[in-house]
Design a protein around this motif. Structure first.
Motif, mmCIF file in Angstrom:
data_model
loop_
_atom_site.group_PDB
_atom_site.id
_atom_site.type_symbol
_atom_site.label_atom_id
_atom_site.label_comp_id
_atom_site.label_asym_id
_atom_site.label_seq_id
_atom_site.Cartn_x
_atom_site.Cartn_y
_atom_site.Cartn_z
ATOM 1 N N HIS A 20 35.803 -25.460 3.987
ATOM 2 C CA HIS A 20 36.938 -26.708 3.918
ATOM 3 C C HIS A 20 36.015 -27.852 4.274
ATOM 4 C CE1 HIS A 20 40.841 -27.474 3.846
ATOM 5 N NE2 HIS A 20 40.724 -27.873 5.246
ATOM 6 N N TYR A 21 35.764 -27.890 5.001
ATOM 7 C CA TYR A 21 34.511 -29.577 4.774
ATOM 8 C C TYR A 21 33.780 -29.652 3.780
ATOM 9 C CZ TYR A 21 30.751 -33.278 6.728
ATOM 10 O OH TYR A 21 30.341 -34.163 6.672
ATOM 11 N N LEU A 22 33.090 -28.922 3.514
ATOM 12 C CA LEU A 22 32.099 -29.526 2.339
ATOM 13 C C LEU A 22 32.647 -29.523 1.111
ATOM 14 C CD1 LEU A 22 29.294 -26.960 3.054
ATOM 15 C CD2 LEU A 22 28.919 -29.132 2.995
ATOM 16 N N ALA A 23 33.499 -29.466 0.599
ATOM 17 C CA ALA A 23 34.657 -29.457 -0.266
ATOM 18 C C ALA A 23 34.697 -30.730 -0.333
ATOM 19 C CB ALA A 23 35.950 -28.813 0.009
ATOM 20 N N ASP A 24 35.045 -31.200 0.963
ATOM 21 C CA ASP A 24 35.666 -32.301 1.425
ATOM 22 C C ASP A 24 34.844 -33.963 0.959
ATOM 23 O OD1 ASP A 24 38.907 -31.514 1.906
ATOM 24 O OD2 ASP A 24 38.364 -31.694 4.454
ATOM 25 N N THR A 29 34.703 -32.719 -8.460
ATOM 26 C CA THR A 29 35.792 -32.208 -8.410
ATOM 27 C C THR A 29 35.487 -31.175 -8.991
ATOM 28 O OG1 THR A 29 37.671 -33.729 -8.962
ATOM 29 C CG2 THR A 29 38.563 -31.605 -8.838
ATOM 30 N N VAL A 30 34.908 -30.532 -9.605
ATOM 31 C CA VAL A 30 33.880 -29.059 -9.525
ATOM 32 C C VAL A 30 33.258 -28.855 -8.659
ATOM 33 C CG1 VAL A 30 32.984 -27.750 -10.950
ATOM 34 C CG2 VAL A 30 33.736 -29.100 -11.989
ATOM 35 N N ALA A 31 32.868 -29.108 -8.411
ATOM 36 C CA ALA A 31 32.161 -28.998 -7.023
ATOM 37 C C ALA A 31 33.161 -28.275 -5.333
ATOM 38 C CB ALA A 31 30.897 -29.477 -6.421
ATOM 39 N N GLU A 32 33.805 -29.565 -5.345
ATOM 40 C CA GLU A 32 34.646 -29.663 -4.314
ATOM 41 C C GLU A 32 35.295 -27.817 -5.075
ATOM 42 O OE1 GLU A 32 38.963 -31.895 -2.742
ATOM 43 O OE2 GLU A 32 36.849 -33.326 -4.075
ATOM 44 N N LEU A 33 36.317 -27.843 -5.862
ATOM 45 C CA LEU A 33 36.956 -26.731 -5.875
ATOM 46 C C LEU A 33 36.245 -25.314 -5.922
ATOM 47 C CD1 LEU A 33 39.214 -25.391 -7.461
ATOM 48 C CD2 LEU A 33 38.032 -25.204 -9.704
ATOM 49 N N ALA A 34 35.260 -25.794 -6.605
ATOM 50 C CA ALA A 34 34.188 -23.963 -5.754
ATOM 51 C C ALA A 34 34.164 -24.093 -3.650
ATOM 52 C CB ALA A 34 32.207 -24.237 -5.808
ATOM 53 N N TRP A 35 34.230 -25.056 -3.211
ATOM 54 C CA TRP A 35 33.863 -24.940 -1.638
ATOM 55 C C TRP A 35 35.367 -24.604 -1.521
ATOM 56 C CZ3 TRP A 35 29.990 -23.928 1.189
ATOM 57 C CH2 TRP A 35 28.481 -23.827 0.669
ATOM 58 N N ASP A 36 36.120 -25.114 -2.094
ATOM 59 C CA ASP A 36 37.515 -25.428 -1.426
ATOM 60 C C ASP A 36 38.384 -23.518 -1.810
ATOM 61 O OD1 ASP A 36 38.736 -27.587 -0.973
ATOM 62 O OD2 ASP A 36 39.300 -28.054 -2.206
ATOM 63 N N LEU A 37 37.665 -23.110 -3.009
ATOM 64 C CA LEU A 37 37.764 -21.503 -3.064
ATOM 65 C C LEU A 37 37.714 -20.889 -1.879
ATOM 66 C CD1 LEU A 37 37.777 -21.271 -7.193
ATOM 67 C CD2 LEU A 37 39.859 -21.022 -5.961
ATOM 68 N N ARG A 38 35.628 -20.911 -1.782
ATOM 69 C CA ARG A 38 35.348 -20.432 -0.757
ATOM 70 C C ARG A 38 36.092 -20.271 0.270
ATOM 71 N NH1 ARG A 38 29.470 -22.177 -1.591
ATOM 72 N NH2 ARG A 38 30.141 -20.563 -3.895
ATOM 73 N N VAL A 54 46.629 -26.791 -1.138
ATOM 74 C CA VAL A 54 46.948 -28.104 -0.665
ATOM 75 C C VAL A 54 45.802 -28.322 -1.194
ATOM 76 C CG1 VAL A 54 46.908 -29.944 1.365
ATOM 77 C CG2 VAL A 54 48.095 -30.334 -0.515
ATOM 78 N N ASN A 55 44.624 -28.453 -0.650
ATOM 79 C CA ASN A 55 43.431 -28.921 -1.595
ATOM 80 C C ASN A 55 43.048 -28.152 -2.877
ATOM 81 O OD1 ASN A 55 42.736 -30.595 0.524
ATOM 82 N ND2 ASN A 55 41.497 -29.271 1.989
ATOM 83 N N LEU A 56 43.519 -26.966 -2.573
ATOM 84 C CA LEU A 56 43.712 -26.338 -4.254
ATOM 85 C C LEU A 56 44.058 -27.026 -5.291
ATOM 86 C CD1 LEU A 56 42.680 -22.576 -2.793
ATOM 87 C CD2 LEU A 56 40.747 -24.300 -4.678
ATOM 88 N N ALA A 57 45.014 -27.437 -4.891
ATOM 89 C CA ALA A 57 46.851 -27.711 -5.787
ATOM 90 C C ALA A 57 45.982 -29.001 -5.967
ATOM 91 C CB ALA A 57 47.874 -27.898 -4.788
ATOM 92 N N ASP A 58 45.186 -29.874 -5.177
ATOM 93 C CA ASP A 58 44.896 -31.147 -5.785
ATOM 94 C C ASP A 58 43.711 -31.130 -6.825
ATOM 95 O OD1 ASP A 58 44.703 -34.425 -5.423
ATOM 96 O OD2 ASP A 58 42.504 -34.004 -4.048
ATOM 97 N N ASP A 59 42.746 -30.700 -6.698
ATOM 98 C CA ASP A 59 41.208 -30.085 -7.114
ATOM 99 C C ASP A 59 41.694 -29.276 -8.802
ATOM 100 O OD1 ASP A 59 39.845 -30.255 -5.292
ATOM 101 O OD2 ASP A 59 39.790 -28.069 -4.459
#
Length: 117
Positions: A20-24, A29-38, A54-59
């Protein structure tokens, strides 16, 4: 951070928090999405779900995938009831509304603040 990730191999909640932290902190955005999914994959505590969704929705919104963005925004909305009526709960409710507004405007720009805070 990879050391931290490996050390937390047997601790799902720690892995969720780390992802969750690493996504931020991702630039793309693609890397952020990968961390948010993880992070979502490792989530066991339901209180994480509004923020994760909400983070995934934003990604997905920023990537132009309106259908997936709406799906995760709805998942975030339905889980807001899990949160207390406190500052964190208000932060998440506000994040949902900001992402919803950007989605309604068909904006794919990065929001000035991360939806999760």
């Amino acid at each position: 951070m990879s050391d931290l990730w490996e050390k937390a191999a047997d601790d799902r909640q720690s892995r969720c928090a780390i992802a969750h932290y690493l996504a931020d902190v991702q630039d793309e955005t693609v890397a952020e999405l990968a961390w948010d999914l993880r992070a979502l994959e490792y989530a066991e505590d339901e209180n994480w779900l509004p923020s994760l969704h909400v983070n995934l929705a934003d990604d997905y919104r920023r990537l132009g995938d309106t259908a997936k963005a709406e799906e995760h925004l709805e998942a975030a909305r339905t889980r807001l009831r899990l949160l207390a009526d406190d500052a964190y709960g208000e932060l998440m409710r506000s994040a949902v509304e900001h992402v919803a507004q950007a989605l309604a405007e068909r904006s794919t720009r990065r929001l000035e603040t991360s939806p999760g805070g």
